[in-house]
Write an enzyme that holds these catalytic residues in place. Sequence first.
Site, short mmCIF file in Angstrom:
data_model
loop_
_atom_site.label_atom_id
_atom_site.label_comp_id
_atom_site.label_asym_id
_atom_site.label_seq_id
_atom_site.Cartn_x
_atom_site.Cartn_y
_atom_site.Cartn_z
CG ASP A 50 -1.84 1.23 1.26
OD1 ASP A 50 -2.44 1.53 0.20
OD2 ASP A 50 -1.94 1.91 2.29
CB SER A 51 0.15 4.74 -0.91
OG SER A 51 -1.05 4.91 -0.19
CD GLU A 80 -0.04 7.02 5.44
OE1 GLU A 80 1.04 7.02 6.04
OE2 GLU A 80 -0.56 6.00 4.95
CB CYS A 120 -2.91 0.80 -2.75
SG CYS A 120 -2.79 2.52 -3.29
CB CYS A 125 -9.01 5.34 -0.44
SG CYS A 125 -7.38 5.63 0.31
CG HIS A 163 -5.07 5.56 3.70
ND1 HIS A 163 -4.55 5.01 2.55
CD2 HIS A 163 -4.01 5.94 4.45
CE1 HIS A 163 -3.22 5.07 2.61
NE2 HIS A 163 -2.87 5.63 3.74
#
Length: 264
Positions: free
Chosen positions: A10-11, A152, A73, A183, A185
């Site tokens: 994932d990012s 993040e 992701c 997403c 996240h």
Amino acid sequence: MDNRPIGFLDSGVGGLTVVRELMRQLPHEEIVYIGDSARAPYGPRPAQQIRDYTWQLVDFLLTKDVKMIVIACNTATAVVWEEIKEKLAIPVLGVVLPGSSAAIKSTSSGKIGVIGTPMTVKSDIYREKIVDLAPQMQVTSLACPRFAPLVESNQMTSSVAKKVVYESLAPLVGKVDTLILGCTHYPLLRSIIQNVMGPSVKLIDSGAETIRDVSVLLNYFQLNRSREVSASQHHFYTTAGVESFREIAENWLGQDLNVEHVKL
């Protein structure tokens, strides 16, 4: 049987939402996770850069002898999943198709919302997949570029997060009965998103839906980890600070983790 680990990329920390579902559904499987938090989020970046970064993560996972890769992701899935899937000899799963299928099953009005990064929304991949499967569906997509940075920076429960989510989702409120969290996240903001959209709107976690496909493929290709081998030794890698990653990951996954810094 195949006792090699499953690779996740994932990012940043978003893919941990997919890992948590794997731990719940397939607790005996071993995990290697790489999160590129140093370069997160991927969503605003150009497609070629996303492609290059994702391939670096894939190449890293291949050095760990993984038996399968989950691109946890949505942005990377939208840009480069097809290409990676074609080039690798092991199964490679993205998160878009499982989320699309689940949304179609969930909706009763045929009005589906998709929230994601600017690149995921620009790619139009969710609408394409949904309409391919069910042409009568009405899909409304909305980019939410401020969501992933909140996660993040570990601000998921802050007053800032509540304000950002409320303002960002305003165009979708009352317009859909199903909302794809496009997403990985975003499930970390799930309670706030649900509160803004209202209790009648079904939230679809694409990453969690993907684990059902992982389970099917493990069975089909007979890649399941043996129940007789020693307990799984999960490994987590981040391109950014270990402590920040560990705090979010341990809080989300509910266990102590082995986290290492890696430079790509």
